[in-house]
Design a protein around this motif. Structure first.
Motif, PDB file in Angstrom:
ATOM      1  N   GLN A  43       0.630  -1.364   0.020  1.00 28.10           N
ATOM      2  CA  GLN A  43       0.074  -0.135   0.095  1.00 28.10           C
ATOM      3  C   GLN A  43       0.882   1.123  -0.133  1.00 28.10           C
ATOM      4  O   GLN A  43       0.368   2.144  -0.542  1.00 28.10           O
ATOM      5  N   ARG A  44       1.924   1.362   0.846  1.00 25.47           N
ATOM      6  CA  ARG A  44       2.765   2.378   0.849  1.00 25.47           C
ATOM      7  C   ARG A  44       3.630   2.435  -0.635  1.00 25.47           C
ATOM      8  O   ARG A  44       3.944   3.633  -0.896  1.00 25.47           O
ATOM      9  N   THR A  45       3.895   1.468  -1.133  1.00 23.91           N
ATOM     10  CA  THR A  45       4.170   1.580  -2.496  1.00 23.91           C
ATOM     11  C   THR A  45       3.413   1.907  -3.702  1.00 23.91           C
ATOM     12  O   THR A  45       3.709   2.679  -4.446  1.00 23.91           O
ATOM     13  N   ALA A  46       2.084   1.622  -3.563  1.00 24.10           N
ATOM     14  CA  ALA A  46       0.991   1.784  -4.493  1.00 24.10           C
ATOM     15  C   ALA A  46       0.626   3.214  -4.424  1.00 24.10           C
ATOM     16  O   ALA A  46       0.136   3.930  -5.346  1.00 24.10           O
ATOM     17  N   ALA A  47       0.747   3.859  -3.230  1.00 24.22           N
ATOM     18  CA  ALA A  47       0.331   5.216  -2.991  1.00 24.22           C
ATOM     19  C   ALA A  47       0.769   6.357  -4.024  1.00 24.22           C
ATOM     20  O   ALA A  47      -0.088   7.138  -4.420  1.00 24.22           O
ATOM     21  N   PRO A  48       2.138   6.499  -4.090  1.00 23.43           N
ATOM     22  CA  PRO A  48       2.655   7.603  -4.948  1.00 23.43           C
ATOM     23  C   PRO A  48       1.836   7.427  -6.396  1.00 23.43           C
ATOM     24  O   PRO A  48       1.520   8.431  -7.153  1.00 23.43           O
ATOM     25  N   LEU A  49       1.822   6.234  -6.963  1.00 22.27           N
ATOM     26  CA  LEU A  49       1.455   6.006  -8.243  1.00 22.27           C
ATOM     27  C   LEU A  49      -0.129   6.267  -8.307  1.00 22.27           C
ATOM     28  O   LEU A  49      -0.557   6.850  -9.053  1.00 22.27           O
ATOM     29  N   ALA A  50      -0.827   5.760  -7.511  1.00 23.82           N
ATOM     30  CA  ALA A  50      -2.300   5.950  -7.413  1.00 23.82           C
ATOM     31  C   ALA A  50      -2.712   7.530  -7.350  1.00 23.82           C
ATOM     32  O   ALA A  50      -3.435   8.201  -7.955  1.00 23.82           O
ATOM     33  N   ALA A  51      -1.682   8.260  -6.679  1.00 24.30           N
ATOM     34  CA  ALA A  51      -2.146   9.842  -6.186  1.00 24.30           C
ATOM     35  C   ALA A  51      -1.560  10.419  -7.657  1.00 24.30           C
ATOM     36  O   ALA A  51      -2.371  11.349  -8.116  1.00 24.30           O
ATOM     37  N   ALA A  52      -0.754   9.674  -8.275  1.00 25.30           N
ATOM     38  CA  ALA A  52      -0.262  10.572  -9.640  1.00 25.30           C
ATOM     39  C   ALA A  52      -0.959  10.374 -10.608  1.00 25.30           C
ATOM     40  O   ALA A  52      -1.461  11.192 -11.575  1.00 25.30           O
ATOM     41  N   ARG A  53      -2.019   9.244 -10.582  1.00 29.36           N
ATOM     42  CA  ARG A  53      -2.960   8.958 -11.493  1.00 29.36           C
ATOM     43  C   ARG A  53      -4.536   9.473 -11.074  1.00 29.36           C
ATOM     44  O   ARG A  53      -5.492   9.091 -11.792  1.00 29.36           O
ATOM     45  N   GLY A  54      -4.608   9.967 -10.025  1.00 24.37           N
ATOM     46  CA  GLY A  54      -5.888  10.342  -9.369  1.00 24.37           C
ATOM     47  C   GLY A  54      -6.767   9.287  -9.123  1.00 24.37           C
ATOM     48  O   GLY A  54      -8.072   9.406  -9.208  1.00 24.37           O
ATOM     49  N   LEU A  55      -6.216   8.002  -8.801  1.00 22.71           N
ATOM     50  CA  LEU A  55      -6.893   6.865  -8.462  1.00 22.71           C
ATOM     51  C   LEU A  55      -6.838   6.391  -7.084  1.00 22.71           C
ATOM     52  O   LEU A  55      -5.809   6.825  -6.388  1.00 22.71           O
ATOM     53  N   ASP A  56      -7.880   5.721  -6.605  1.00 19.26           N
ATOM     54  CA  ASP A  56      -7.753   4.959  -5.331  1.00 19.26           C
ATOM     55  C   ASP A  56      -7.011   3.683  -5.329  1.00 19.26           C
ATOM     56  O   ASP A  56      -7.045   2.992  -6.371  1.00 19.26           O
ATOM     57  N   VAL A  57      -6.508   3.595  -4.365  1.00 19.00           N
ATOM     58  CA  VAL A  57      -5.663   2.096  -4.208  1.00 19.00           C
ATOM     59  C   VAL A  57      -6.744   1.128  -3.843  1.00 19.00           C
ATOM     60  O   VAL A  57      -7.502   1.321  -2.775  1.00 19.00           O
ATOM     61  N   ARG A  58      -6.974  -0.070  -4.626  1.00 12.81           N
ATOM     62  CA  ARG A  58      -7.792  -0.937  -4.369  1.00 12.81           C
ATOM     63  C   ARG A  58      -6.918  -2.119  -3.574  1.00 12.81           C
ATOM     64  O   ARG A  58      -6.357  -2.697  -3.931  1.00 12.81           O
ATOM     65  N   VAL A  59      -7.432  -2.307  -2.258  1.00  9.84           N
ATOM     66  CA  VAL A  59      -6.724  -2.984  -1.466  1.00  9.84           C
ATOM     67  C   VAL A  59      -7.419  -4.634  -1.378  1.00  9.84           C
ATOM     68  O   VAL A  59      -8.672  -4.687  -1.102  1.00  9.84           O
ATOM     69  N   ARG A  60      -6.765  -5.348  -1.744  1.00 12.44           N
ATOM     70  CA  ARG A  60      -7.390  -6.715  -1.902  1.00 12.44           C
ATOM     71  C   ARG A  60      -6.232  -7.960  -1.192  1.00 12.44           C
ATOM     72  O   ARG A  60      -5.030  -7.970  -1.435  1.00 12.44           O
ATOM     73  N   ASP A  61      -6.913  -8.773  -0.433  1.00  4.26           N
ATOM     74  CA  ASP A  61      -6.184  -9.804   0.136  1.00  4.26           C
ATOM     75  C   ASP A  61      -5.678 -10.947  -0.788  1.00  4.26           C
ATOM     76  O   ASP A  61      -4.475 -11.379  -0.462  1.00  4.26           O
ATOM     77  N   GLY A  62      -6.333 -10.999  -1.719  1.00 10.28           N
ATOM     78  CA  GLY A  62      -5.873 -12.181  -2.726  1.00 10.28           C
ATOM     79  C   GLY A  62      -4.470 -11.784  -3.269  1.00 10.28           C
ATOM     80  O   GLY A  62      -3.944 -13.117  -3.550  1.00 10.28           O
ATOM     81  N   ILE A  63      -3.811 -10.797  -3.380  1.00  5.25           N
ATOM     82  CA  ILE A  63      -2.430 -10.644  -4.024  1.00  5.25           C
ATOM     83  C   ILE A  63      -1.484 -10.350  -3.045  1.00  5.25           C
ATOM     84  O   ILE A  63      -0.423  -9.914  -3.374  1.00  5.25           O
ATOM     85  N   ARG A  64      -1.896 -10.786  -1.692  1.00  2.00           N
ATOM     86  CA  ARG A  64      -0.841 -10.583  -0.710  1.00  2.00           C
ATOM     87  C   ARG A  64       0.274 -11.887  -0.770  1.00  2.00           C
ATOM     88  O   ARG A  64       0.170 -12.971  -1.677  1.00  2.00           O
ATOM     89  N   GLU A  65       1.342 -11.742  -0.183  1.00  2.82           N
ATOM     90  CA  GLU A  65       2.564 -12.753  -0.281  1.00  2.82           C
ATOM     91  C   GLU A  65       1.883 -14.026   0.111  1.00  2.82           C
ATOM     92  O   GLU A  65       1.009 -14.193   0.674  1.00  2.82           O
ATOM     93  N   LEU A  66       2.535 -14.903  -0.465  1.00  2.00           N
ATOM     94  CA  LEU A  66       2.351 -16.545  -0.163  1.00  2.00           C
ATOM     95  C   LEU A  66       2.518 -16.787   1.366  1.00  2.00           C
ATOM     96  O   LEU A  66       3.550 -16.605   1.586  1.00  2.00           O
ATOM     97  N   THR A  67       1.865 -17.155   2.029  1.00  2.00           N
ATOM     98  CA  THR A  67       1.808 -17.413   3.377  1.00  2.00           C
ATOM     99  C   THR A  67       3.159 -18.420   3.811  1.00  2.00           C
ATOM    100  O   THR A  67       2.963 -19.623   3.379  1.00  2.00           O
TER     101      THR A  67
END
Length: 223
Positions: free
Chosen positions: A60-84
């Motif tokens: 989320q910290r990594t995605a935030a600047p990209l989303a802000a630059a594009r005027g988008l919200d970050v869509r947070v999803r558990d499905g793409i988290r790291e392999l447990t």
């Protein structure tokens, strides 16, 4: 759909070569924050219409600047988290625990999806949750989606789902922090990798034998 799978910026656990997969996970380092800040320029030529991140704070910290630059919200999803990592959580990723972790990860990509991470998920579960977020993005109508995810998860899913990348290719090419895999396709028609860490797949660099944190694997420990 064009799909950008982006590994998160550097974390404190990366520096210490630890298997850090549990929520919320480690914070970005100073370098990781600089990598995140540089991401919008790195993908300036991409017409990104949706930005996703996992439930771990580093994505989320990594995605935030990209989303802000594009005027988008970050869509947070558990499905793409790291392999447990399960019982291997916070153990050394550059030693036997990390080698065992990656052996299982690439076994999933090769089709042995019933195999279970000790104390964690199996390949059926891991692929299903990742597939679910990819399908959501495809159904959203976005022509290009960026997903900030995790190194092992990106390599496993790509090796399992892309028509032109196999396990040996993905196993030999760890992603650096904010490294990007670009794919084209759809869940219905399949996926093709266009580039891996900035190199066209057909002209990717020489193979390297490495584990989940970029450390070399012993000959008898390669996935």
């Amino acid at each position: 759909m064009r799909l950008l799978l982006i590994r998160h910026g550097q974390t404190t656990a990366n520096v210490d070569f630890l298997l850090d997969t549990a929520i919320p996970g480690a914070e970005l380092t100073d370098l990781g924050r600089r990598q995140a800040a540089a991401l919008p320029d790195a993908v300036a030529d991409e017409d990104i219409e949706a930005v996703y991140a996992s439930t771990l704070i580093r994505t989320q910290r990594t995605a935030a600047p990209l989303a802000a630059a594009r005027g988008l919200d970050v869509r947070v999803r558990d499905g793409i988290r790291e392999l447990t990592a399960g019982d291997l959580e916070m153990l050394p990723g550059d030693r036997e625990p990390g080698h065992e972790y990656m052996r299982i990860v690439f076994a999933w990509a090769a089709g042995d999806t019933e195999l279970r991470m000790p104390g964690g998920e199996n390949g059926v579960e891991a692929l299903a949750r990742y597939d679910g977020v990819i399908a959501e993005a495809a159904d959203s109508g976005a022509r290009t989606a960026a997903m900030v995810s995790h190194g092992a998860a990106i390599r496993m899913w790509t090796a399992a789902r892309a028509d032109n990348v196999d396990v040996s290719f993905a196993a030999a090419r760890p992603l650096d922090n904010t490294g990007i895999v670009v794919l084209d396709g759809s869940p219905a028609d399949g996926w093709k990798v266009l580039s891996w860490a900035g190199a066209a797949v057909e002209t990717a660099g020489p193979d390297t034998d490495a584990g989940p944190t970029g450390q070399p694997l012993d000959e008898d420990q390669k996935p």
